[in-house]
Design an enzyme around this catalytic site. Structure first.
Site, PDB file in Angstrom:
ATOM      1  N   ARG A  42     -10.395 -11.620   1.764  1.00 52.37           N
ATOM      2  CA  ARG A  42     -11.275 -12.631   1.181  1.00 52.37           C
ATOM      3  C   ARG A  42     -10.608 -14.011   1.187  1.00 52.37           C
ATOM      4  O   ARG A  42     -11.289 -15.032   1.262  1.00 52.37           O
ATOM      5  CB  ARG A  42     -11.688 -12.196  -0.237  1.00 52.37           C
ATOM      6  CG  ARG A  42     -10.539 -12.018  -1.188  1.00 52.37           C
ATOM      7  CD  ARG A  42     -10.915 -11.180  -2.410  1.00 52.37           C
ATOM      8  NE  ARG A  42     -10.930  -9.747  -2.119  1.00 52.37           N
ATOM      9  CZ  ARG A  42     -11.275  -8.815  -2.994  1.00 52.37           C
ATOM     10  NH1 ARG A  42     -11.619  -9.158  -4.224  1.00 52.37           N
ATOM     11  NH2 ARG A  42     -11.265  -7.545  -2.660  1.00 52.37           N
ATOM     12  N   LYS A  44       0.841  -1.205   0.000  1.00 53.45           N
ATOM     13  CA  LYS A  44       0.000   0.000   0.000  1.00 53.45           C
ATOM     14  C   LYS A  44       0.872   1.250   0.000  1.00 53.45           C
ATOM     15  O   LYS A  44       2.011   1.211   0.471  1.00 53.45           O
ATOM     16  CB  LYS A  44      -0.867   0.018   1.272  1.00 53.45           C
ATOM     17  CG  LYS A  44      -1.991  -1.000   1.299  1.00 53.45           C
ATOM     18  CD  LYS A  44      -2.787  -0.880   2.590  1.00 53.45           C
ATOM     19  CE  LYS A  44      -3.909  -1.907   2.651  1.00 53.45           C
ATOM     20  NZ  LYS A  44      -4.967  -1.689   1.647  1.00 53.45           N
TER      21      LYS A  44
HETATM   22  N1  BES Z   1      -8.119  -3.913   4.397  1.00 51.71           N
HETATM   23  C1  BES Z   1      -8.311  -3.438   3.086  1.00 51.71           C
HETATM   24  C2  BES Z   1      -9.619  -2.664   2.895  1.00 51.71           C
HETATM   25  C3  BES Z   1      -9.777  -1.378   3.682  1.00 51.71           C
HETATM   26  C4  BES Z   1      -9.519  -0.156   3.080  1.00 51.71           C
HETATM   27  C5  BES Z   1     -10.215  -1.397   4.986  1.00 51.71           C
HETATM   28  C6  BES Z   1      -9.680   1.022   3.785  1.00 51.71           C
HETATM   29  C7  BES Z   1     -10.382  -0.220   5.698  1.00 51.71           C
HETATM   30  C8  BES Z   1     -10.114   0.990   5.095  1.00 51.71           C
HETATM   31  C9  BES Z   1      -8.322  -4.610   2.110  1.00 51.71           C
HETATM   32  O1  BES Z   1      -7.537  -5.700   2.467  1.00 51.71           O
HETATM   33  C10 BES Z   1      -7.786  -4.105   0.809  1.00 51.71           C
HETATM   34  O2  BES Z   1      -6.641  -3.752   0.780  1.00 51.71           O
HETATM   35  N2  BES Z   1      -8.632  -4.086  -0.209  1.00 51.71           N
HETATM   36  C11 BES Z   1      -8.236  -3.633  -1.489  1.00 51.71           C
HETATM   37  C12 BES Z   1      -8.743  -4.610  -2.514  1.00 51.71           C
HETATM   38  C13 BES Z   1      -8.203  -4.398  -3.889  1.00 51.71           C
HETATM   39  C14 BES Z   1      -6.727  -4.721  -3.917  1.00 51.71           C
HETATM   40  C15 BES Z   1      -8.963  -5.272  -4.847  1.00 51.71           C
HETATM   41  C16 BES Z   1      -8.849  -2.254  -1.704  1.00 51.71           C
HETATM   42  O3  BES Z   1      -9.972  -2.025  -1.231  1.00 51.71           O
HETATM   43  O4  BES Z   1      -8.182  -1.396  -2.275  1.00 51.71           O
HETATM   44 MN    MN Z   2      -5.543  -5.491   1.827  1.00 50.62          MN
END
Ligand code: BES
Ligand code: MN
Ligand code: ZN
Length: 492
Positions: free
Chosen positions: A342, A268
């Site tokens: 997931r 990230k």
């Molecule tokens: N934990 C994150 C989602 C999240 C984002 C939770 C902001 C709380 C606040 C999740 O694991 C994630 O990184 N999701 C990605 C998915 C994408 C790579 C398809 C996302 O939402 O960007």
């Molecule tokens: Mn994630």
């Protein structure tokens, strides 16, 4: 851990009001404002109370809102909170009134006068007060002052205390959830998280911790792939509450417990990454609900399962393009290592259904940023294959004032998960990202199993104060799930 405020129930001592030190909160039903306490206070204030209640500032208040007077003339108290609470006010309005007091609490003792209200309202008020008085302070080194005790003066103290007791159990569950979500990841490792859950055995819950070797034997390749770049070993914790009839199928709650989500190799951006200490929010809600059920002795069989992992980049970490095999047997091409929640849920959900044959399952996860784009921070995304269960959940959430909104699902979204080399990919593209994530999870729900997926990415933690919580972890969902279980599975 945070220290909840002590609340006691007592009959009003009208004659002592003028000399009462600390803080006083007076609940006012505009239709019946002249209670014995109000009359006594007004006399000591030489008509000052009547003037305040007639003011535009007071008459503009919505139910549950407060007009705060500092150092009211004629009283020994340092503050007088005048709270508009009609007798016909709703549960959420009574809680809001309590929150107005909880938010303003100081180390000084507080006397709350709830004469004109009903017993149920007084109990709900004590609940709102406790929830809003929560503060997360274990890492503040400057001296912490405990909040003063609160006395709730009501005409039927014992009846109110009896109604408040199951609510206090729910508040404890909410605090447990909030503490877990607020805790940083260097302290709340998978090991520490599991230990805090194991400690709930004292409450009568059966708690088992499944370690990596057992997860390997079970074939949980999807979950294990996520945690393989971390120093903290992956774990699945199973919490069972046997409060219902012997042999009755349990209801299952499943939570995503990513103690830190760096994104893994698909790392990230640095800005805001610290927020990903809350990525175990789903697991924390499951734990909080189990704690509430045990504390109030719920007459239902409920099993809570959480997948605890840390998603880190490392020489051993999972790579984009890797193919993993889930416990179900389906293979997954990991396109993006940041779509890890997931993968964890896939294996824990399958295990939950395989082992416990539950009558229904609800999973919670801080799953996607996309649900925040769709619904903001006001509503959790609700995805389901079962209108009856989804409807019952939405009803419970509405009654508790916890925002929840049903989202669509369908084959066209599922089609986006097709992989060239495996049974599916772990991402379905940017468009409808919260929905394709839900479709992925649905592939691990058995045919005919009533299921609800709650995407709490936007609601688990807030950057500003809300009605019932200071900024930070909210504990969203503990109240709604507790009510759902009470109304749907205990009444039978
Ligand atoms: N934990 C994150 C989602 C999240 C984002 C939770 C902001 C709380 C606040 C999740 O694991 C994630 O990184 N999701 C990605 C998915 C994408 C790579 C398809 C996302 O939402 O960007
Ligand atoms: Mn994630
Ligand atoms: Zn995540």
């Amino acid at each position: 851990m945070s220290h909840p405020v002590a609340i006691q129930f007592q009959s009003p001592q009208i004659d002592a009001l003028a000399s009462q030190t600390g803080r006083i909160a007076l609940l006012v039903d505009a239709a019946k404002p002249a209670t014995p306490a109000a009359k006594r206070l007004d006399k000591a204030m030489r008509g000052g109370l009547a003037r305040a209640l007639a003011s535009e500032a007071f008459t503009r208040l919505k139910p549950g809102e407060s007009l705060d007077l500092a150092f009211p003339a004629g009283l020994a108290a340092e503050a007088l909170h005048l709270i508009h609470l009609p007798k016909k006010a709703s549960v959420t309005e009574a809680r809001k009134a309590g929150a107005a007091i909880g938010r303003a609490l100081t180390p000084a003792a507080t006397l709350v006068l709830a004469e004109a209200q009903t017993n149920a309202q007084a109990a709900e008020l004590s609940f709102g007060l406790a929830l809003r008085a929560y503060d997360f302070t274990p890492h503040k080194t400057a001296e912490k002052k405990a909040l003063g005790p609160v006395t709730l003066a009501v005409t039927a103290p014992e009846a109110v205390a009896a109604l408040a007791s199951p609510l206090a159990a729910v508040a404890e569950g909410v605090f447990f959830t909030r503490d877990l979500v607020n805790e940083p990841a260097n302290i709340l490792t998978t090991h520490d998280f599991a230990a805090r859950l194991a400690a709930m055995q004292e409450l009568g819950l059966d708690v088992e911790i499944l370690e990596e070797d057992q997860l390997t034997k079970l074939g949980m390749g999807a979950l294990l792939g996520v945690g393989q770049g971390s120093e903290s070993p992956s774990k699945v914790v199973v919490m069972q509450w046997h409060g219902g009839k012997k042999g009755d199928a349990p209801f299952a709650l499943v939570g995503k417990g990513v103690v830190f989500d760096s994104g893994g190799i698909s790392i990230k951006p640095a800005g805001g990454m610290e927020e990903m200490t809350m990525d175990m929010g789903g697991a924390a809600v499951v734990a909080g609900v189990m704690r509430s059920l045990a504390l109030r002795g719920a007459k239902a069989n409920v099993v809570g399962l959480v997948g605890l992992v840390e998603n880190m980049p490392d020489g051993r970490a999972q790579r984009p393009g890797d193919v993993v095999k889930s416990m179900k047997g389906d293979t997954i091409e990991v396109i993006n290592t940041d779509a890890e929640g997931r993968l964890v849920l896939a294996d824990v959900l399958w295990y939950a259904q395989d082992r416990f044959k539950p009558c229904g399952v609800i999973n919670l996860a801080t799953l996607t940023g996309a649900i925040i784009i769709a619904l903001g921070h006001e509503h959790t995304g609700v995805f389901s294959n079962d209108d009856a269960l989804a409807g019952a959940f939405l009803k419970a959430a509405a009654a508790e004032g916890e925002g929840a909104w049903r989202m669509p699902m369908g084959q066209a979204y599922d089609d986006k998960l097709k992989s060239r080399i495996a049974d599916m990919m772990n991402v379905g593209g940017r468009d409808g990202g919260a929905i394709t994530a839900a479709q992925f999870i649905k592939r691990f729900i058995k045919d005919g199993m009533p299921w609800v997926h709650l995407d709490i990415a936007g609601t688990a933690l807030l950057k500003s104060d809300s009605t019932l919580a200071p900024k930070g972890a909210t504990g969203w969902g503990v109240m709604a799930l507790n009510r759902l279980i009470r109304d749907q599975y205990e009444s039978k």
